[in-house]
Motif scaffolding. Structure first.
Motif, PDB file in Angstrom:
ATOM      1  N   ILE A 107      -5.807 -15.945  -3.110  1.00 31.41           N
ATOM      2  CA  ILE A 107      -5.980 -14.859  -2.143  1.00 31.41           C
ATOM      3  C   ILE A 107      -5.039 -15.028  -0.954  1.00 31.41           C
ATOM      4  O   ILE A 107      -4.476 -14.052  -0.444  1.00 31.41           O
ATOM      5  N   PHE A 108      -4.807 -16.273  -0.523  1.00 29.30           N
ATOM      6  CA  PHE A 108      -3.900 -16.500   0.601  1.00 29.30           C
ATOM      7  C   PHE A 108      -2.453 -16.231   0.207  1.00 29.30           C
ATOM      8  O   PHE A 108      -1.667 -15.706   1.003  1.00 29.30           O
ATOM      9  N   ASP A 109      -2.089 -16.604  -1.011  1.00 33.25           N
ATOM     10  CA  ASP A 109      -0.727 -16.340  -1.462  1.00 33.25           C
ATOM     11  C   ASP A 109      -0.495 -14.843  -1.666  1.00 33.25           C
ATOM     12  O   ASP A 109       0.600 -14.342  -1.411  1.00 33.25           O
ATOM     13  N   ASP A 110      -1.537 -14.127  -2.106  1.00 31.31           N
ATOM     14  CA  ASP A 110      -1.418 -12.677  -2.226  1.00 31.31           C
ATOM     15  C   ASP A 110      -1.192 -12.043  -0.852  1.00 31.31           C
ATOM     16  O   ASP A 110      -0.410 -11.097  -0.710  1.00 31.31           O
ATOM     17  N   LEU A 111      -1.886 -12.566   0.157  1.00 33.75           N
ATOM     18  CA  LEU A 111      -1.794 -11.997   1.497  1.00 33.75           C
ATOM     19  C   LEU A 111      -0.472 -12.318   2.187  1.00 33.75           C
ATOM     20  O   LEU A 111       0.109 -11.467   2.851  1.00 33.75           O
ATOM     21  N   PHE A 244      -1.942  -2.591   7.040  1.00 38.22           N
ATOM     22  CA  PHE A 244      -1.565  -3.318   8.243  1.00 38.22           C
ATOM     23  C   PHE A 244      -0.054  -3.558   8.270  1.00 38.22           C
ATOM     24  O   PHE A 244       0.598  -3.369   9.299  1.00 38.22           O
ATOM     25  N   HIS A 245       0.515  -3.967   7.154  1.00 41.07           N
ATOM     26  CA  HIS A 245       1.955  -4.224   7.088  1.00 41.07           C
ATOM     27  C   HIS A 245       2.756  -2.944   7.283  1.00 41.07           C
ATOM     28  O   HIS A 245       3.834  -2.965   7.886  1.00 41.07           O
ATOM     29  N   ASP A 246       2.254  -1.827   6.782  1.00 36.32           N
ATOM     30  CA  ASP A 246       2.937  -0.547   6.997  1.00 36.32           C
ATOM     31  C   ASP A 246       2.997  -0.214   8.482  1.00 36.32           C
ATOM     32  O   ASP A 246       4.016   0.295   8.980  1.00 36.32           O
ATOM     33  N   PHE A 247       1.899  -0.499   9.203  1.00 34.40           N
ATOM     34  CA  PHE A 247       1.882  -0.264  10.638  1.00 34.40           C
ATOM     35  C   PHE A 247       2.917  -1.143  11.338  1.00 34.40           C
ATOM     36  O   PHE A 247       3.672  -0.669  12.202  1.00 34.40           O
ATOM     37  N   THR A 251       6.328  -0.025  13.385  1.00 37.89           N
ATOM     38  CA  THR A 251       6.505  -0.464  14.769  1.00 37.89           C
ATOM     39  C   THR A 251       7.864  -1.100  14.989  1.00 37.89           C
ATOM     40  O   THR A 251       8.589  -0.763  15.936  1.00 37.89           O
ATOM     41  N   PHE A 252       8.252  -2.049  14.098  1.00 43.01           N
ATOM     42  CA  PHE A 252       9.529  -2.714  14.364  1.00 43.01           C
ATOM     43  C   PHE A 252      10.727  -1.845  14.013  1.00 43.01           C
ATOM     44  O   PHE A 252      11.812  -2.000  14.580  1.00 43.01           O
ATOM     45  N   ILE A 253      10.555  -0.893  13.108  1.00 43.25           N
ATOM     46  CA  ILE A 253      11.648   0.046  12.849  1.00 43.25           C
ATOM     47  C   ILE A 253      11.911   0.893  14.093  1.00 43.25           C
ATOM     48  O   ILE A 253      13.059   1.169  14.461  1.00 43.25           O
ATOM     49  N   ALA A 295       4.351 -10.935   7.899  1.00 45.47           N
ATOM     50  CA  ALA A 295       3.358 -11.993   7.682  1.00 45.47           C
ATOM     51  C   ALA A 295       3.053 -12.727   8.982  1.00 45.47           C
ATOM     52  O   ALA A 295       1.893 -13.061   9.271  1.00 45.47           O
ATOM     53  N   LEU A 296       4.084 -12.961   9.780  1.00 45.30           N
ATOM     54  CA  LEU A 296       3.908 -13.685  11.039  1.00 45.30           C
ATOM     55  C   LEU A 296       3.046 -12.885  12.019  1.00 45.30           C
ATOM     56  O   LEU A 296       2.125 -13.433  12.649  1.00 45.30           O
ATOM     57  N   ILE A 297       3.321 -11.597  12.148  1.00 49.82           N
ATOM     58  CA  ILE A 297       2.528 -10.752  13.048  1.00 49.82           C
ATOM     59  C   ILE A 297       1.081 -10.683  12.560  1.00 49.82           C
ATOM     60  O   ILE A 297       0.139 -10.747  13.358  1.00 49.82           O
ATOM     61  N   SER A 298       0.888 -10.560  11.256  1.00 49.97           N
ATOM     62  CA  SER A 298      -0.471 -10.542  10.695  1.00 49.97           C
ATOM     63  C   SER A 298      -1.218 -11.826  11.025  1.00 49.97           C
ATOM     64  O   SER A 298      -2.383 -11.806  11.437  1.00 49.97           O
TER      65      SER A 298
END
Length: 496
Positions: A107-111, A244-247, A251-253, A295-298
């Motif tokens: 589950i952690f590797d998927d995330l 969450f990653h789409d958000f 944001t960074f774009i 991943a870092l922001i998450s």
């Protein structure tokens, strides 16, 4: 529905075949000095013995039978469990390099896909951790600038609580939003209103994933990942991750459109500037890519919100449960701070309040299982052979409740952190942030948040149970999750 029986039989057959293929596995019978452990059964290993909601409780019981270093097998996942202060310290501090990796947990590797900082591996983790610590310092972690942001947020929170006019309310949403705004101000360069729909959605996605990742269904997925397609919780976790990653990507774009390396407004800006620099130099550019950023922001959003928010939720509940302790904290606040704004400089003159905050963290036991570790090489530890890559579970709950280290380990007792003269006394077994190479990167920020929010709230309010609820009826049963909040509750905040 006649197809269900044959499908289940087929799945069990596949699991049995996979189990036979995994025989010998990590241990490979290379040493007679293996850690002891309970006997296993085919396919399940020791899974049938586990409390699937709170596996750490089973591990604590097993440690009384097999000692502070023992091995378990959950399905196909072999692990070594470490319990007690001396054992966990020896591994994470004295032999930090040998226990500095993360295992591969489905589950952690998927995330994370191995990116970010919390679940990252090898050189990627080292590069991201160095960058994260340096950048957090640039944005004021441990300095007056971030203290001012926390104080500003304390003001917003207390004014929000005042609007309830002493009536009963649920504190979880606003407390989580207030704490989260601190890390959000660093990551995104802004704060959100507590009712902002986007902010509430991000908090919901994060909290739901923290909870679901510790459910029995996801535990089954971690030990039998081939069953993932049958498990709805796993799909929900991944859908939440994508949203969450789409958000973050959006944001960074947007930030890229007017990125100015001389005017970095947020952690994201600093990453994007570094990404541009590395791409131009063609050195280390392999690490500063968009997947690592997401991943870092998450990781930082979740870690910077959950642990501190949950600690403060426990603090308010425990103050309601122990009004005599709440009064003593308020007396110290009145004596040392009075009507002034609480500052971190006050902490050195407030030993009782400091002791209470530490005891909240110890008693609340926010991350009981710790984030799992893995060995970086074959080692002999406490006389036992442990191979490279072994899943290591250094149980923080066993440290924070170690009967050899704490006078009353299972009670809420602030005197754990006070000497005979009433001065604050450190305890080496206080490890709520873990220890060693993988200790929490935001520990200093969390400590500042806890002190400033807690003192600001108790300076302004007295927290009591709702009318008709005796304090003895307040439920201290922990909820479920990778980090452990109290069960949802309501409070009344009376103005002082």
């Amino acid at each position: 529905m006649d197809w269900i029986g044959p499908v289940l039989i087929l799945l069990l057959c596949l699991l049995a075949i996979a189990s036979l293929l995994k025989k010998g596995s990590s241990w490979n019978n290379r040493s007679p000095n293996l850690p002891p452990g309970p006997s296993t059964i085919p396919i399940l290993g020791n899974l049938h013995r586990m409390d699937l909601k709170r596996p750490y409780r089973t591990m604590i019981k097993l440690s009384k039978e097999y000692g502070p270093v023992f091995r378990l097998k959950l399905g196909f996942q072999e692990m070594v469990v470490l319990t007690g202060y001396e054992t966990v310290k020896e591994a994470l501090v004295n032999q930090a390099d040998a226990f500095a990796e993360r295992p591969f947990v489905p589950i952690f590797d998927d995330l994370s896909k191995g990116f970010g900082i919390v679940f990252a591996h090898g050189e990627n983790w080292k590069v991201m951790r160095r960058f994260t610590l340096a950048t957090l310092r640039d944005y004021g972690m441990g300095r007056r600038t971030i203290e001012d942001k926390i104080i500003e947020e304390c003001g917003v929170l207390t004014r929000t609580i005042e609007t309830y006019a002493g009536k009963s309310f649920g504190v979880t949403r606003i407390m989580t939003a207030a704490v989260s705004n601190i890390i959000v101000s660093i990551l995104f360069g802004k704060r959100y209103d507590y009712e902002d729909a986007t902010f509430l959605r991000l908090l919901k996605l994060m909290r739901e994933n923290v909870r679901l990742s510790a459910t029995p269904v996801v535990l089954i997925y971690n030990v039998f990942p081939m069953l993932g397609f049958l498990l709805g919780s796993h799909k929900t976790v991944m859908n939440n991750r994508k949203e969450f990653h789409d958000f973050i990507e959006t944001t960074f774009i947007e930030r890229l459109k007017d990125l100015d390396e001389n005017d970095r407004r947020s952690f994201i800006d600093s990453f994007l500037v570094r990404q541009r620099e590395e791409n131009m130099k063609m050195t280390n550019g392999e690490y500063f890519h968009n997947e690592n950023l997401k991943a870092l922001i998450s990781d930082l959003f979740g870690a910077g919100t959950e642990t501190s928010a949950n600690s403060l939720l426990w603090a308010i509940l425990l103050m309601m449960k122990h009004p005599e302790i709440q009064r003593k904290v308020q007396e110290e606040i009145a004596k040392v701070i009075g009507d002034l704004q609480p500052r971190t400089d006050h902490r050195a003159r407030m030993p009782y309040t400091d002791a209470v905050i530490h005891e909240v963290q110890r008693f609340a036991d926010i991350v009981p299982t710790n984030v799992p570790h893995a060995t970086t090489r074959d080692i002999t530890f406490k006389g036992f052979f442990i191979p490279k890559g072994m899943f290591i579970a250094p149980l923080l709950t066993s440290v924070l409740h170690d009967e050899s280290q704490w006078e009353k380990p299972h009670e809420f007792y602030p005197e754990h952190f006070l000497d005979s003269e009433g001065k604050f006394a450190k305890n080496a077994a206080f490890l709520p942030f873990s220890a060693g190479r993988r200790a929490c990167a935001g520990e200093n920020l969390a400590k500042m948040e806890l002190f400033l929010f807690f003192t600001s709230l108790l300076q302004r309010f007295t927290f009591q149970p709702p009318p008709g609820t005796p304090k003895d009826d307040l439920d201290l049963t922990p909820d479920l999750g990778l980090t452990i909040p109290p069960m949802p509750y309501k409070t009344c905040a009376g103005l002082r």
